[in-house]
Design an enzyme around this catalytic site. Sequence first.
Site, mmCIF file in Angstrom:
data_model
loop_
_atom_site.group_PDB
_atom_site.id
_atom_site.type_symbol
_atom_site.label_atom_id
_atom_site.label_comp_id
_atom_site.label_asym_id
_atom_site.label_seq_id
_atom_site.Cartn_x
_atom_site.Cartn_y
_atom_site.Cartn_z
ATOM 1 N N LYS A 73 -25.869 67.960 -57.695
ATOM 2 C CA LYS A 73 -25.978 67.352 -58.617
ATOM 3 C C LYS A 73 -26.890 67.450 -59.932
ATOM 4 C CE LYS A 73 -28.469 65.538 -54.815
ATOM 5 N NZ LYS A 73 -28.481 66.010 -53.974
ATOM 6 N N GLU B 157 -25.400 67.148 -42.098
ATOM 7 C CA GLU B 157 -27.181 67.150 -41.853
ATOM 8 C C GLU B 157 -27.395 65.306 -41.831
ATOM 9 O OE1 GLU B 157 -29.209 66.219 -45.973
ATOM 10 O OE2 GLU B 157 -27.550 67.511 -47.069
HETATM 11 N N1 PSU Z 1 -27.384 65.311 -51.680
HETATM 12 C C1 PSU Z 1 -26.855 64.179 -50.817
HETATM 13 N N2 PSU Z 1 -28.259 63.382 -50.932
HETATM 14 C C2 PSU Z 1 -29.375 64.111 -49.876
HETATM 15 C C3 PSU Z 1 -29.398 65.295 -50.449
HETATM 16 C C4 PSU Z 1 -28.483 66.046 -51.395
HETATM 17 O O1 PSU Z 1 -25.821 63.573 -52.118
HETATM 18 O O2 PSU Z 1 -30.188 63.116 -49.850
HETATM 19 C C5 PSU Z 1 -30.527 66.077 -49.789
HETATM 20 C C6 PSU Z 1 -29.920 66.650 -49.541
HETATM 21 O O3 PSU Z 1 -30.417 67.219 -47.911
HETATM 22 C C7 PSU Z 1 -30.870 68.145 -49.646
HETATM 23 C C8 PSU Z 1 -31.717 67.750 -50.118
HETATM 24 O O4 PSU Z 1 -30.681 69.891 -48.729
HETATM 25 O O5 PSU Z 1 -31.635 66.194 -50.560
HETATM 26 C C9 PSU Z 1 -32.337 68.913 -51.401
HETATM 27 O O6 PSU Z 1 -33.361 67.957 -51.719
HETATM 28 P P1 PSU Z 1 -34.742 68.753 -52.305
HETATM 29 O O7 PSU Z 1 -33.998 68.534 -53.844
HETATM 30 O O8 PSU Z 1 -36.213 68.460 -52.823
HETATM 31 O O9 PSU Z 1 -34.394 70.268 -51.895
#
Ligand code: PSU
Length: 305
Positions: free
Chosen positions: A161, A27
Amino acid sequence: MPQMLPMIYAPEVLAARAEGRPIVALESTIITHGMPFPDNQIMAKRVEQDLRDMGVCPATIAVMEGNIHIGLTAQNLERLAKTKEAAKLSRADLAVCVAAGTTGATTVAATMICAAITGIKIFATGGIGGVHRGASESFDVSADLREFALSSVTVVCAGAKAILDLPKTFELLETYGVPVIAFGQDQIPAFWSRESGLIAPLRMDDPKAIARAHQMRAALGLAGGQLVVNPIPYIDEIPNHEIEPAILAALAQAQAQSISAKKVTPFLLDYIFQITKGRSLAANIALMRNNAVLAGQIALAFGAD
Ligand code: PSU
Ligand code: MN
Protein backbone atom coordinates in the site's frame (compact mmCIF):
# COMPACT_ATOMS: atom_id res chain seq x y z
CA MET A 1 1.16 -33.07 9.41
CA PRO A 2 1.56 -32.74 13.21
CA GLN A 3 -1.38 -34.46 14.87
CA MET A 4 -1.45 -32.44 18.07
CA LEU A 5 -2.25 -29.19 16.35
CA PRO A 6 -5.87 -28.11 16.80
CA MET A 7 -6.66 -27.84 13.11
CA ILE A 8 -10.17 -27.81 11.66
CA TYR A 9 -10.51 -28.32 7.92
CA ALA A 10 -13.63 -27.09 6.16
CA PRO A 11 -15.51 -29.92 4.41
CA GLU A 12 -14.77 -28.45 0.98
CA VAL A 13 -11.03 -28.35 1.73
CA LEU A 14 -11.08 -32.02 2.78
CA ALA A 15 -13.00 -32.86 -0.41
CA ALA A 16 -10.53 -30.91 -2.56
CA ARG A 17 -7.63 -32.74 -0.92
CA ALA A 18 -9.26 -36.11 -1.49
CA GLU A 19 -10.03 -35.31 -5.13
CA GLY A 20 -6.64 -33.72 -5.81
CA ARG A 21 -8.12 -30.33 -6.64
CA PRO A 22 -5.95 -27.21 -6.13
CA ILE A 23 -6.39 -25.03 -3.04
CA VAL A 24 -5.70 -21.31 -2.56
CA ALA A 25 -5.28 -19.88 0.95
CA LEU A 26 -6.89 -16.56 1.91
CA GLU A 27 -6.14 -14.37 4.92
CA SER A 28 -8.64 -13.16 7.52
CA THR A 29 -7.17 -9.90 8.86
CA ILE A 30 -8.47 -8.20 5.72
CA ILE A 31 -11.93 -9.33 6.93
CA THR A 32 -11.66 -8.31 10.60
CA HIS A 33 -9.33 -5.31 10.44
CA GLY A 34 -9.22 -4.27 6.79
CA MET A 35 -12.83 -3.60 5.86
CA PRO A 36 -16.08 -2.67 7.65
CA PHE A 37 -19.05 -5.02 8.04
CA PRO A 38 -20.93 -6.01 5.86
CA ASP A 39 -18.57 -5.21 2.95
CA ASN A 40 -15.94 -7.51 4.49
CA GLN A 41 -18.30 -10.50 4.44
CA ILE A 42 -19.56 -9.74 0.93
CA MET A 43 -15.96 -9.40 -0.30
CA ALA A 44 -14.83 -12.65 1.36
CA LYS A 45 -17.78 -14.63 -0.04
CA ARG A 46 -17.30 -13.22 -3.54
CA VAL A 47 -13.58 -13.99 -3.58
CA GLU A 48 -14.23 -17.55 -2.42
CA GLN A 49 -16.88 -17.99 -5.12
CA ASP A 50 -14.54 -16.58 -7.81
CA LEU A 51 -12.12 -19.38 -6.94
CA ARG A 52 -14.80 -22.10 -6.87
CA ASP A 53 -15.97 -20.95 -10.31
CA MET A 54 -12.45 -21.72 -11.59
CA GLY A 55 -12.44 -25.18 -10.04
CA VAL A 56 -10.13 -24.07 -7.23
CA CYS A 57 -10.95 -24.58 -3.55
CA PRO A 58 -10.72 -21.48 -1.30
CA ALA A 59 -9.28 -21.90 2.19
CA THR A 60 -9.78 -18.83 4.35
CA ILE A 61 -7.55 -19.21 7.39
CA ALA A 62 -8.36 -17.94 10.90
CA VAL A 63 -8.04 -18.99 14.55
CA MET A 64 -11.42 -19.40 16.24
CA GLU A 65 -11.61 -20.34 19.92
CA GLY A 66 -8.11 -21.77 19.69
CA ASN A 67 -8.68 -23.89 16.58
CA ILE A 68 -6.75 -23.16 13.40
CA HIS A 69 -9.39 -23.23 10.68
CA ILE A 70 -8.25 -24.11 7.18
CA GLY A 71 -11.29 -22.98 5.25
CA LEU A 72 -14.34 -21.45 6.93
CA THR A 73 -17.92 -22.57 6.67
CA ALA A 74 -20.37 -19.80 5.69
CA GLN A 75 -21.47 -19.64 9.32
CA ASN A 76 -17.92 -19.23 10.66
CA LEU A 77 -17.14 -16.65 8.00
CA GLU A 78 -20.16 -14.63 9.10
CA ARG A 79 -19.17 -14.89 12.77
CA LEU A 80 -15.68 -13.66 11.96
CA ALA A 81 -16.92 -10.81 9.75
CA LYS A 82 -19.14 -9.57 12.59
CA THR A 83 -16.82 -9.93 15.57
CA LYS A 84 -14.94 -7.01 17.06
CA GLU A 85 -13.05 -9.33 19.42
CA ALA A 86 -10.60 -10.96 17.03
CA ALA A 87 -6.90 -10.30 17.63
CA LYS A 88 -4.66 -9.48 14.68
CA LEU A 89 -2.23 -12.39 14.55
CA SER A 90 1.27 -12.42 13.15
CA ARG A 91 4.26 -14.74 13.74
CA ALA A 92 4.72 -13.42 17.29
CA ASP A 93 1.24 -14.11 18.65
CA LEU A 94 -0.19 -17.00 16.60
CA ALA A 95 0.88 -19.70 19.08
CA VAL A 96 -0.28 -17.69 22.10
CA CYS A 97 -3.78 -17.30 20.61
CA VAL A 98 -4.05 -21.03 19.78
CA ALA A 99 -2.74 -22.10 23.19
CA ALA A 100 -5.08 -19.72 25.01
CA GLY A 101 -8.12 -20.89 23.06
CA THR A 102 -8.96 -17.40 21.82
CA THR A 103 -9.94 -15.96 18.43
CA GLY A 104 -7.68 -14.14 16.02
CA ALA A 105 -7.50 -13.23 12.36
CA THR A 106 -4.35 -14.14 10.48
CA THR A 107 -2.24 -11.47 8.76
CA VAL A 108 -0.20 -12.29 5.68
CA ALA A 109 2.63 -13.60 7.89
CA ALA A 110 0.41 -15.83 10.06
CA THR A 111 -1.58 -17.08 7.04
CA MET A 112 1.68 -18.10 5.33
CA ILE A 113 2.72 -20.07 8.42
CA CYS A 114 -0.63 -21.92 8.55
CA ALA A 115 -0.65 -22.54 4.77
CA ALA A 116 2.89 -23.90 4.86
CA ILE A 117 2.18 -26.39 7.66
CA THR A 118 -0.82 -27.71 5.74
CA GLY A 119 1.01 -27.94 2.42
CA ILE A 120 -0.90 -25.14 0.65
CA LYS A 121 1.53 -23.49 -1.75
CA ILE A 122 -0.37 -20.45 -2.92
CA PHE A 123 -2.12 -17.61 -1.12
CA ALA A 124 -3.97 -14.51 -2.34
CA THR A 125 -4.25 -11.25 -0.42
CA GLY A 126 -4.85 -7.56 -1.10
CA GLY A 127 -1.79 -5.71 0.08
CA ILE A 128 1.14 -6.79 2.18
CA GLY A 129 2.61 -5.05 5.19
CA GLY A 130 5.95 -3.33 4.68
CA VAL A 131 8.30 -0.62 5.86
CA HIS A 132 6.24 2.27 7.18
CA ARG A 133 7.01 5.85 6.21
CA GLY A 134 9.13 7.28 9.02
CA ALA A 135 10.46 3.81 9.87
CA SER A 136 13.93 5.23 10.55
CA GLU A 137 12.36 6.80 13.67
CA SER A 138 9.56 4.34 14.52
CA PHE A 139 11.26 1.08 13.40
CA ASP A 140 7.80 0.01 12.17
CA VAL A 141 8.51 -2.75 9.67
CA SER A 142 5.81 -5.39 9.12
CA ALA A 143 6.64 -8.97 10.11
CA ASP A 144 5.18 -9.93 6.71
CA LEU A 145 8.49 -9.08 5.02
CA ARG A 146 10.60 -11.51 7.01
CA GLU A 147 7.95 -14.20 6.58
CA PHE A 148 8.42 -14.24 2.81
CA ALA A 149 11.98 -15.38 3.53
CA LEU A 150 10.86 -18.13 5.92
CA SER A 151 7.64 -19.79 4.73
CA SER A 152 7.56 -21.47 1.32
CA VAL A 153 4.32 -20.03 0.00
CA THR A 154 3.79 -17.97 -3.16
CA VAL A 155 1.79 -14.87 -2.25
CA VAL A 156 -0.20 -12.86 -4.79
CA CYS A 157 -0.85 -9.23 -3.78
CA ALA A 158 -1.42 -5.89 -5.51
CA GLY A 159 1.85 -4.47 -4.25
CA ALA A 160 2.45 -2.70 -0.98
CA LYS A 161 0.00 0.00 0.00
CA ALA A 162 1.15 3.49 -0.82
CA ILE A 163 0.77 4.33 2.90
CA LEU A 164 4.16 2.61 3.19
CA ASP A 165 7.68 3.56 2.14
CA LEU A 166 7.75 1.53 -1.08
CA PRO A 167 11.46 1.86 -2.00
CA LYS A 168 12.53 0.75 1.50
CA THR A 169 9.99 -2.11 1.47
CA PHE A 170 11.38 -3.55 -1.75
CA GLU A 171 15.02 -2.97 -0.70
CA LEU A 172 14.37 -5.05 2.41
CA LEU A 173 12.75 -7.83 0.36
CA GLU A 174 15.86 -7.92 -1.81
CA THR A 175 18.02 -8.19 1.31
CA TYR A 176 15.87 -11.10 2.53
CA GLY A 177 16.30 -12.89 -0.82
CA VAL A 178 12.61 -12.75 -1.72
CA PRO A 179 11.78 -12.90 -5.43
CA VAL A 180 9.44 -10.00 -6.26
CA ILE A 181 7.68 -10.81 -9.53
CA ALA A 182 5.56 -8.21 -11.32
CA PHE A 183 2.78 -9.88 -13.29
CA GLY A 184 2.34 -8.63 -16.85
CA GLN A 185 4.14 -5.29 -16.48
CA ASP A 186 7.58 -3.89 -15.66
CA GLN A 187 6.64 -1.69 -12.71
CA ILE A 188 5.78 -2.75 -9.19
CA PRO A 189 2.12 -1.79 -8.70
CA ALA A 190 1.15 0.32 -5.68
CA PHE A 191 -2.08 -1.30 -4.48
CA TRP A 192 -4.75 1.29 -5.46
CA SER A 193 -2.62 2.37 -8.45
CA ARG A 194 -1.04 0.31 -11.21
CA GLU A 195 2.25 2.17 -11.08
CA SER A 196 4.71 3.06 -8.34
CA GLY A 197 7.58 4.40 -10.43
CA LEU A 198 9.67 1.43 -9.27
CA ILE A 199 10.80 -1.22 -11.74
CA ALA A 200 10.24 -4.74 -10.44
CA PRO A 201 13.32 -6.95 -10.08
CA LEU A 202 11.51 -9.73 -11.97
CA ARG A 203 8.61 -9.89 -14.40
CA MET A 204 6.51 -12.86 -15.50
CA ASP A 205 3.53 -12.93 -17.83
CA ASP A 206 2.44 -16.53 -17.44
CA PRO A 207 1.04 -18.17 -14.26
CA LYS A 208 2.76 -21.42 -15.29
CA ALA A 209 6.17 -19.72 -15.12
CA ILE A 210 5.39 -18.55 -11.58
CA ALA A 211 4.43 -22.10 -10.55
CA ARG A 212 7.62 -23.51 -12.11
CA ALA A 213 9.79 -20.93 -10.29
CA HIS A 214 8.10 -21.89 -6.99
CA GLN A 215 8.88 -25.57 -7.58
CA MET A 216 12.48 -24.77 -8.53
CA ARG A 217 12.99 -22.78 -5.32
CA ALA A 218 11.86 -25.84 -3.39
CA ALA A 219 14.07 -28.15 -5.47
CA LEU A 220 17.07 -25.92 -4.74
CA GLY A 221 16.30 -26.14 -1.04
CA LEU A 222 15.77 -22.40 -0.73
CA ALA A 223 13.59 -21.46 2.23
CA GLY A 224 10.87 -18.89 1.77
CA GLY A 225 8.33 -18.01 -0.84
CA GLN A 226 7.76 -15.70 -3.76
CA LEU A 227 5.93 -12.43 -3.86
CA VAL A 228 3.81 -11.83 -6.96
CA VAL A 229 2.72 -8.22 -7.41
CA ASN A 230 -0.36 -8.04 -9.60
CA PRO A 231 -1.63 -4.64 -10.83
CA ILE A 232 -5.22 -3.63 -10.02
CA PRO A 233 -7.42 -3.69 -13.19
CA TYR A 234 -7.42 -0.39 -15.15
CA ILE A 235 -11.08 0.36 -14.52
CA ASP A 236 -10.73 0.05 -10.76
CA GLU A 237 -7.52 1.95 -10.17
CA ILE A 238 -7.25 5.21 -8.24
CA PRO A 239 -4.36 7.19 -9.77
CA ASN A 240 -1.53 8.10 -7.41
CA HIS A 241 -2.20 11.84 -7.49
CA GLU A 242 -5.78 11.23 -6.34
CA ILE A 243 -5.00 8.84 -3.47
CA GLU A 244 -1.85 10.57 -2.19
CA PRO A 245 -3.67 13.51 -0.48
CA ALA A 246 -5.87 11.01 1.40
CA ILE A 247 -2.77 9.06 2.44
CA LEU A 248 -1.03 12.19 3.72
CA ALA A 249 -4.13 13.22 5.70
CA ALA A 250 -4.38 9.74 7.21
CA LEU A 251 -0.70 9.68 8.17
CA ALA A 252 -0.98 13.12 9.82
CA GLN A 253 -4.04 11.98 11.77
CA ALA A 254 -2.30 8.77 12.88
CA GLN A 255 0.60 10.83 14.19
CA ALA A 256 -1.69 13.33 15.94
CA GLN A 257 -3.48 10.47 17.71
CA SER A 258 -0.20 8.60 18.47
CA ILE A 259 -1.43 5.44 16.72
CA SER A 260 1.28 2.79 16.88
CA ALA A 261 2.16 -0.89 16.36
CA LYS A 262 -0.64 -3.19 15.13
CA LYS A 263 -3.20 -0.38 15.04
CA VAL A 264 -1.39 1.63 12.35
CA THR A 265 -2.46 -0.27 9.21
CA PRO A 266 -6.18 -0.69 10.16
CA PHE A 267 -6.34 2.98 11.24
CA LEU A 268 -4.88 4.26 7.97
CA LEU A 269 -7.11 2.01 5.84
CA ASP A 270 -10.23 3.11 7.68
CA TYR A 271 -9.32 6.80 7.52
CA ILE A 272 -8.59 6.63 3.78
CA PHE A 273 -11.89 4.79 3.29
CA GLN A 274 -13.72 7.66 5.05
CA ILE A 275 -11.97 10.40 3.06
CA THR A 276 -12.44 8.75 -0.32
CA LYS A 277 -16.08 8.01 0.54
CA GLY A 278 -15.70 4.32 -0.06
CA ARG A 279 -13.79 4.53 -3.33
CA SER A 280 -10.68 3.04 -1.72
CA LEU A 281 -12.82 0.18 -0.42
CA ALA A 282 -14.29 -0.55 -3.86
CA ALA A 283 -10.76 -0.58 -5.30
CA ASN A 284 -9.59 -2.85 -2.47
CA ILE A 285 -12.35 -5.36 -3.22
CA ALA A 286 -11.64 -5.28 -6.98
CA LEU A 287 -7.91 -5.88 -6.56
CA MET A 288 -8.54 -8.66 -4.05
CA ARG A 289 -10.76 -10.49 -6.56
CA ASN A 290 -8.19 -9.93 -9.30
CA ASN A 291 -5.46 -11.41 -7.09
CA ALA A 292 -7.56 -14.45 -6.21
CA VAL A 293 -8.06 -15.20 -9.91
CA LEU A 294 -4.31 -15.04 -10.60
CA ALA A 295 -3.61 -17.18 -7.54
CA GLY A 296 -6.21 -19.65 -8.85
CA GLN A 297 -4.44 -19.79 -12.22
CA ILE A 298 -1.10 -20.45 -10.50
CA ALA A 299 -2.74 -23.13 -8.34
CA LEU A 300 -4.16 -24.80 -11.46
CA ALA A 301 -0.67 -24.69 -13.01
CA PHE A 302 0.74 -26.50 -9.96
CA GLY A 303 -1.77 -29.24 -10.51
CA ALA A 304 -2.70 -31.54 -7.72
CA ASP A 305 0.80 -32.13 -6.31
N1 PSU B 1 -3.86 -5.18 3.09
C1 PSU B 1 -5.16 -4.85 3.01
N2 PSU B 1 -5.92 -4.99 4.10
C2 PSU B 1 -5.40 -5.49 5.25
C3 PSU B 1 -4.02 -5.86 5.32
C4 PSU B 1 -3.30 -5.68 4.22
O1 PSU B 1 -5.63 -4.44 1.97
O2 PSU B 1 -6.15 -5.60 6.21
C5 PSU B 1 -3.47 -6.51 6.55
C6 PSU B 1 -2.77 -7.83 6.14
O3 PSU B 1 -3.28 -8.86 6.96
C7 PSU B 1 -1.30 -7.58 6.42
C8 PSU B 1 -1.42 -6.64 7.59
O4 PSU B 1 -0.58 -8.75 6.71
O5 PSU B 1 -2.48 -5.76 7.22
C9 PSU B 1 -0.14 -5.90 7.85
O6 PSU B 1 -0.22 -5.32 9.11
P1 PSU B 1 1.09 -4.67 9.76
O7 PSU B 1 1.39 -3.49 8.86
O8 PSU B 1 0.67 -4.26 11.14
O9 PSU B 1 2.15 -5.71 9.73
MN1 MN C 1 3.76 -2.65 12.15
